[in-house]
Design an enzyme around this catalytic site. Structure first.
Site, PDB file in Angstrom:
ATOM      1  CG  HIS A 397      -2.142  -0.808   1.047  1.00  0.00           C
ATOM      2  ND1 HIS A 397      -3.287  -0.342   0.461  1.00  0.00           N
ATOM      3  CD2 HIS A 397      -2.369  -2.102   1.351  1.00  0.00           C
ATOM      4  CE1 HIS A 397      -4.182  -1.318   0.436  1.00  0.00           C
ATOM      5  NE2 HIS A 397      -3.647  -2.398   0.967  1.00  0.00           N
ATOM      6  CE  LYS A 588      -6.442  14.019  -0.046  1.00  0.00           C
ATOM      7  NZ  LYS A 588      -6.334  12.797  -0.838  1.00  0.00           N
ATOM      8  NE  ARG A 589      -4.635  10.085   9.880  1.00  0.00           N
ATOM      9  CZ  ARG A 589      -4.352   9.156  10.789  1.00  0.00           C
ATOM     10  NH1 ARG A 589      -5.083   8.060  10.865  1.00  0.00           N
ATOM     11  NH2 ARG A 589      -3.357   9.325  11.646  1.00  0.00           N
ATOM     12  CE  LYS A 594      -2.981  10.855   2.864  1.00  0.00           C
ATOM     13  NZ  LYS A 594      -3.816  10.226   1.818  1.00  0.00           N
ATOM     14  CB  THR A 696     -10.093   5.123  -1.839  1.00  0.00           C
ATOM     15  OG1 THR A 696      -9.785   5.467  -0.477  1.00  0.00           O
ATOM     16  CG2 THR A 696      -9.354   3.868  -2.234  1.00  0.00           C
ATOM     17  CE  LYS A 700     -13.895   6.813   0.313  1.00  0.00           C
ATOM     18  NZ  LYS A 700     -13.196   7.184   1.563  1.00  0.00           N
TER      19      LYS A 700
HETATM   20  C1  PLP Z   1     -11.907   7.388   1.797  1.00  0.00           C
HETATM   21  C2  PLP Z   1     -11.417   7.750   3.127  1.00  0.00           C
HETATM   22  C3  PLP Z   1     -10.050   7.930   3.350  1.00  0.00           C
HETATM   23  C4  PLP Z   1      -9.011   7.830   2.248  1.00  0.00           C
HETATM   24  O1  PLP Z   1      -8.869   9.093   1.657  1.00  0.00           O
HETATM   25  P1  PLP Z   1      -7.598   9.451   0.714  1.00  0.00           P
HETATM   26  O2  PLP Z   1      -7.946  10.790   0.163  1.00  0.00           O
HETATM   27  O3  PLP Z   1      -7.588   8.396  -0.351  1.00  0.00           O
HETATM   28  O4  PLP Z   1      -6.409   9.453   1.571  1.00  0.00           O
HETATM   29  C5  PLP Z   1      -9.629   8.259   4.617  1.00  0.00           C
HETATM   30  N1  PLP Z   1     -10.503   8.410   5.632  1.00  0.00           N
HETATM   31  C6  PLP Z   1     -11.832   8.277   5.454  1.00  0.00           C
HETATM   32  C7  PLP Z   1     -12.748   8.480   6.607  1.00  0.00           C
HETATM   33  C8  PLP Z   1     -12.333   7.921   4.208  1.00  0.00           C
HETATM   34  O5  PLP Z   1     -13.649   7.758   4.048  1.00  0.00           O
END
Ligand code: PLP
Length: 855
Positions: A397, A588-589, A594, A696, A700
């Site tokens: 990952h 995101k984190r 990022k 991911t 979304k």
């Molecule tokens: C989808 C999701 C992530 C992943 O987000 P990235 O932008 O791909 O890092 C992290 N936390 C939550 C709560 C999510 O729903």
């Protein structure tokens, strides 16, 4: 809630008919063939739902009109719904057993599940009837759903992926069991106090969890410590036993995983560590009874808490215990099932089993499977290795070196002495293989060894996973290519056939149907149903991008979702937001790779333009940033503080008005994303090229009609390929450009050359955002100006700002923007986990979908 009638209960009388179950007075065996398993069918119409709901609410939960907490109503409904899954759950379980089909165990230390009720109703296809039943009881279904606590047993993308995967496996009728850990405390809740992140423990089980069932009868014993003893068995073979151990029990808790309207219900099995209460009375040895009970209960600490580190390892002993307990319990569970049917004959084991490892966290499973097969079940090394290497598959990952797990050999020796011996043996045999292939290449041996030499020897867990498996996959095309060229190059040269790509996805059941019902209804009304399981069909929406009526309806739905996001934000802040502004979102984190800082630099630049009156043709913007920082990650925490301080200045400056707002969304979690992604216009995916394995969140947003501004990184590349470059705002350097530029990267020179950037740094360095907190952002500023800064935010600033200008112009042309929005959804079909899982199955698992009517 208007005039609820939930507490009007029927009478539970012990009428003559109801007395059948009382024990016969004569105590004779009245019925030699028990009929307890013949269940009455449960009907799912409004009437039956209402009766069941009331029974649970009034009897099982013992509530009445004085109860003000919606939580009990949520629980009563969930109990009624879960009754409607159980029968299918048993049927699915029995079908797998009877058909003795090949199975996959999906091993993930994290499952970021979020809420369950709404998703379950969608998959059962009963949302409408439940809505009506609750309405008749005077309850608002929406409010009940919000009473559910998020199950946050994961950090971010990796854990959420696991949850989307098991949804798709059930939907595709595949015999896949999710295995994980049942942490008592999930991901912390994030509070913002004085602009800073404060972590609060997440006791998600405080009010119970109606979705899980404890299965103590399937507990497993897990050993720690002790020593190994060699002995000769009655056949004269040298065998090894692991003795004088401290044992802990792993007890499974099962949660049903219903497929989408197909009658399949798979299982998620989470392990809890429990004290092994079998006392060895010698242990008392004059010691206090209570003292020993307390000591035994320390075992329960193992699954007490999820480690909140995303993309970095932490090396704590307790974490290694978690990993081992998880791997050992899972493998013992699968082997026990195997032996129940096949006895001690493992000849078909490989043909009927696969263990898919979600990252290297469970990679100790490679050594544990060897131990179980050799020490417990008496197989030879070669037979055991053959089974291991052909049943384990590994998903990588991340390329970030700090995330690659290494465990100290010394710690291993103490905690898992037998496992260390096995790892040494695997390594010795592996290195023989390498030196046969590349004679004399000692550097290669050093590079590839499972043991990193040095004063503190380390076990390289990712390498153990590669050597012990038949498949190694990355999670986006670019990521897999970079694994092959870089991080795992030596292994790719040795075993090119092991490597493959599986681009991530998300489940459209949660990430469209459940979180954006208005959009789902419009899609169904336009292209018919079927798209929720064949997401490619969304492409049939594309022609409607030219239909102005359709565009208007599309925009109404988007604006409604934007209003919901405004309302959600109001729970946290006292800020008025304009619905007409561009909703620009990065959630995101928080991590340097990022590049939330790049986003902040752009926001400060916009603020600077407003202050200078450079606002011709302005596009109003609401910028939302949200995410949790690992508690020990100082720069990430400081980034949160900076965002909040900048927000404070901008949002309170009367010169700014509606032109710009900056909002930090605290406690970002799954249920928050379900509100955020439908209400987003612009999705920020701005990582340094080559650093985000897939992402991911990007998918979304795309599914919900957001347009992406992004770098050529991870799955962004594939998103752009699908939607077309004209519907994607690309900026920044490519991986190759970044790598070539590193040597001469001079951020200070870039700042000096760029007047916009200079002014941004003048504001930052002049303390404009920390008037009364001198120096607090010095470390952040220094990290941006450092020539060695691996994330290179300054290198992409100009390109980012210019591209944001193009975004503004595009948003001004509303009809054009809506077209782009529609086309993003229309071309998001590839990013369903149904596609991802279909590829895992075709290339790695080779399972046959279950046919429930056969049994
Ligand atoms: C989808 C999701 C992530 C992943 O987000 P990235 O932008 O791909 O890092 C992290 N936390 C939550 C709560 C999510 O729903």
């Amino acid at each position: 809630m208007k005039n609820p009638t939930v507490v009007a209960l029927g009478n539970l009388e012990l009428s003559p008919a109801n007395q059948d179950w009382l024990p016969p007075t004569s105590f004779e065996k009245s019925n030699p063939k028990p009929t307890i398993c013949e269940l009455p069918t449960i009907r799912t119409d409004e009437q039956h739902l209402m009766v069941d709901f009331k029974n649970y609410y009034g009897y099982r939960l013992g509530r009445d009109q004085s109860c003000k907490s919606l939580h009990y109503a949520y629980e009563a409904l969930s109990l009624a719904i879960s009754d409607r899954i159980i029968d299918h759950w048993k049927k699915t379980y029995n079908a797998y057993k009877e058909q003795d089909c090949k199975r996959v165990s999906y091993l993930s230390m994290e499952f970021l599940m979020g809420r369950t009720l709404s998703n379950t109703m969608i998959n059962l296809g009963i949302t409408d009837v439940v809505l009506k039943a609750m309405y008749k009881l005077g309850l608002d279904l929406e409010e009940l759903l919000e009473a559910e606590h998020d199950a946050g047993l994961g950090n971010g993308g990796l854990g959420r992926l696991a949850t989307c995967f098991i949804d798709s496996c059930a939907t595709l009728r595949l015999p896949v069991t999710g295995y994980g850990l049942r942490y008592e405390y999930g991901m912390f809740s994030q509070l913002i106090i004085n602009g800073e992140q404060v972590e609060a423990p997440d006791r998600w089980l405080r009010d119970g969890n109606i979705w899980e069932t404890e299965r103590f009868e399937y507990r497993q014993i897990i050993k720690f410590g002790g020593r190994t003893k060699y002995f000769t068995d009655d056949q004269g073979v040298t065998r090894i036993s692991w003795i004088d151990t401290h044992d802990v029990l792993a007890v499974p808790y099962d949660t049903p995983v219903p497929g989408f309207r197909n009658g399949v219900v798979n299982t998620l099995r989470l392990w809890k560590a429990v004290a092994n209460e079998e006392f060895d009375f010698k242990e008392f040895n004059g010691r206090d009874y209570a003292e020993i009970v307390v000591e035994k209960n320390m075992a329960e600490n193992i699954t007490m808490v999820l480690y909140p580190n995303d993309a970095s390892e932490n090396g704590k002993e307790l974490r290694l215990k978690q990993q081992y307990l998880f791997a050992s319990a899972t493998l013992q569970d699968v082997i026990a099932t195997w032996i129940g049917r096949h006895g001690n004959d493992f000849s078909e084991f490989t043909a009927k089993n696969c263990f898919q490892l979600n990252d290297s966290h469970p990679s100790i499973a490679v050594a544990e499977l060897m131990r179980l097969l050799i020490d417990i079940h008496g197989l030879s090394w070669d037979d055991a290795w053959n089974i291991t290497q052909n049943t384990v598959a590994y998903t990588n990952h991340t390329l970030l070196p700090e995330a690659l797990e290494c465990w100290s050999v010394n710690l291993f020796k103490q905690l898992l002495p037998r496992l260390l011996e096995i790892i040494f043996e695997i390594n010795a045999r592996f290195l023989v293989e390498v030196s046969r292939r590349w004679p004399g290449d000692t550097e290669r041996l050093t590079r590839m060894s499972l043991i990193k030499e040095g004063t503190d020897q380390q076990v390289r867990m990712a390498y153990l996973a590669i050597v012990g498996s038949y498949s190694v996959n990355g999670v986006a095309k670019l990521h897999t290519a970079l694994l092959q060229k870089g991080l795992f190059r030596d292994f790719y040269e040795m075993w090119p056939e092991k490597f493959n790509n599986k681009t991530n996805g998300v489940t459209p059941r949660r990430w469209i149907a459940s979180c954006n019902p208005g959009l789902a209804d419009l899609i169904t009304a336009t292209i018919g149903d079927g798209w929720l399981t064949h997401l490619d069909r969304l492409k049939n929406l594309a022609p409607y991008a030219d239909d102005s009526d359709f565009r208007q309806r599309w925009w109404q739905i988007k604006r409604h979702a934007k209003q919901c996001l405004i309302d959600y934000q109001k729970q946290q802040h006292d800020i008025e937001l304009s619905l007409d502004a561009l909703f620009d979102v990065q959630v995101k984190r928080i991590h340097e790779y990022k590049r939330q800082l790049l986003n902040v630099l752009h926001v400060i630049h916009l603020y600077d333009r407003i202050k200078r009156g450079d606002t011709e043709n302005w596009t109003n913007r609401n910028v939302f940033i949200g995410g949790k920082a690992a508690p020990g990650y100082i720069i990430a925490k400081k980034t949160i503080k900076l965002i909040n301080n900048v927000a404070d200045v901008i949002n309170n400056d009367p010169d700014v008005g509606d032109r710009l707002k900056l909002i930090f969304l605290s406690n970002y979690q799954v249920s928050a994303m379900e509100i955020i992604c439908p209400g987003t216009d612009l999705s920020e995916q701005i990582s340094t090229a080559g650093k985000e394995a897939s992402g991911t969140g990007n998918m979304k947003f795309m599914m919900n009609g957001a347009v992406t501004i992004g770098t050529l990184d991870g799955a962004n590349i594939e998103i752009r390929d699908e939607v077309g470059p004209e519907n994607f705002f690309l900026f920044g350097m490519t991986v190759d450009q970044i790598e070539a530029y590193r040597q001469h990267y001079d951020p200070v020179a870039l700042i000096n050359q760029d007047p916009d950037l200079s002014r941004v740094f003048d504001l930052l360095e002049g303390g404009h955002f920390n008037r009364f907190e001198p120096g607090i952002f010095d470390d952040l500023i220094a990290s941006l100006k450092n020539k060695q800064d691996i994330w290179m935010s300054i290198a992409d600033f100009r390109s980012y700002v210019d591209t944001q200008k193009r975004v503004e112009a595009a948003f001004k042309d509303t009809e054009h923007w809506i077209r782009m929005s529609i086309l993003n959804t229309a071309h998001s079909g590839k990013f369903s986990t149904d596609r991802t899982i279909t590829e895992y199955n075709q290339d790695i698992w080779k399972l046959i979908p279950i046919n429930l009517s056969d049994s």
